[in-house]
Design a protein around this motif. Structure first.
Motif, mmCIF file in Angstrom:
data_model
loop_
_atom_site.group_PDB
_atom_site.id
_atom_site.type_symbol
_atom_site.label_atom_id
_atom_site.label_comp_id
_atom_site.label_asym_id
_atom_site.label_seq_id
_atom_site.Cartn_x
_atom_site.Cartn_y
_atom_site.Cartn_z
ATOM 1 N N ILE A 164 6.790 -2.591 8.118
ATOM 2 C CA ILE A 164 7.826 -3.064 7.192
ATOM 3 C C ILE A 164 7.234 -4.020 6.155
ATOM 4 O O ILE A 164 7.473 -3.867 4.959
ATOM 5 N N ALA A 165 6.439 -4.974 6.600
ATOM 6 C CA ALA A 165 5.880 -5.968 5.689
ATOM 7 C C ALA A 165 4.818 -5.391 4.760
ATOM 8 O O ALA A 165 4.646 -5.860 3.634
ATOM 9 N N ASP A 166 4.091 -4.379 5.219
ATOM 10 C CA ASP A 166 3.000 -3.803 4.426
ATOM 11 C C ASP A 166 2.944 -2.289 4.648
ATOM 12 O O ASP A 166 2.087 -1.784 5.353
ATOM 13 N N PRO A 167 3.878 -1.557 4.023
ATOM 14 C CA PRO A 167 3.943 -0.110 4.277
ATOM 15 C C PRO A 167 2.708 0.662 3.809
ATOM 16 O O PRO A 167 2.465 1.766 4.283
ATOM 17 N N GLY A 168 1.895 0.108 2.945
ATOM 18 C CA GLY A 168 0.691 0.792 2.486
ATOM 19 C C GLY A 168 -0.511 0.600 3.394
ATOM 20 O O GLY A 168 -1.569 1.201 3.165
ATOM 21 N N LEU A 169 -0.363 -0.218 4.430
ATOM 22 C CA LEU A 169 -1.499 -0.513 5.301
ATOM 23 C C LEU A 169 -2.039 0.740 5.979
ATOM 24 O O LEU A 169 -3.253 0.907 6.082
ATOM 25 N N ALA A 170 -1.172 1.609 6.429
ATOM 26 C CA ALA A 170 -1.640 2.818 7.123
ATOM 27 C C ALA A 170 -2.588 3.619 6.231
ATOM 28 O O ALA A 170 -3.659 4.045 6.694
ATOM 29 N N ASP A 171 -2.240 3.802 4.982
ATOM 30 C CA ASP A 171 -3.121 4.548 4.073
ATOM 31 C C ASP A 171 -4.435 3.822 3.843
ATOM 32 O O ASP A 171 -5.494 4.439 3.823
ATOM 33 N N ARG A 172 -4.389 2.496 3.702
ATOM 34 C CA ARG A 172 -5.629 1.735 3.487
ATOM 35 C C ARG A 172 -6.537 1.805 4.710
ATOM 36 O O ARG A 172 -7.755 1.935 4.583
#
Length: 191
Positions: A164-172
């Protein structure tokens, strides 16, 4: 994405089986490892892609990728000191992967929260090589795939907790895994 030069596996299905992916996700027998990783990402199978790449990477690269995937800790967190000690001990082992440092981090994991990603990375280090028996006992090897499974669990925890806080983390995190598979531990070097 470029070709995975650091990954020793030549067959995506072997990696997927090592990662213990569900039968429904197993690729055909003739798929290249990097191509299947891209397929998992395109299908947004993030959990499976994390498990797959953690199994595909050599142990040192998998552990360093897991450590590099950890987000910064808040200094005022009640568990800050213990978690940072695990992170620092993991970095020490990466620079000096000897039995003394391996057993030192294992001792830290015994008193750490077993749900911390740092604890799972510490256990991955302990199970990465050398005997898992007490030092004065006969040597007992660990299951070879266990370090990758522990790293995968650590990274999956990080991604879920940050969704929720960082939805782009998975891609990074998956981009970083791809760089590790392509260029090895150089991927952790600051740009």
């Amino acid at each position: 994405m470029t070709e995975w030069t650091v990954v020793f596996w030549s067959n995506a299905r072997q990696i997927a089986e090592e990662a213990k992916l569900p039968r429904a996700l197993l690729p055909a027998a003739d798929v290249a490892p990097d191509a299947w990783f891209r397929s998992l990402r395109d299908a947004r199978e993030v959990t499976a892609a994390i498990a797959y790449v953690a199994a595909a990477l050599p142990k040192l690269e998998a552990i360093e990728w897991g450590l590099a995937s950890l987000p910064p800790l808040e200094r005022d967190a009640p568990d800050y000191a213990a978690r940072m000690l695990l992170r620092d001990s993991a970095r020490r082992w990466l620079h000096e992967p000897d039995d003394e440092n391996r057993r030192a981090i294992e001792r830290l994991t015994q008193t750490a929260d077993q749900e911390w990603p740092e604890t799972l990375i510490g256990l991955a280090i302990f199970f990465s090589g050398g005997s898992i028996a007490p030092e004065d006992g006969p040597p007992v090897p660990a299951e070879p795939g266990l370090p990758g499974q522990l790293v995968a669990g650590a990274v999956q925890i990080v991604v879920v907790e940050s969704a929720i806080a960082d939805p782009g983390l998975a891609d990074r995190v998956l981009d970083l895994a791809d760089r590790f598979a392509t260029s090895g531990r150089e991927a952790a070097a600051p740009a």
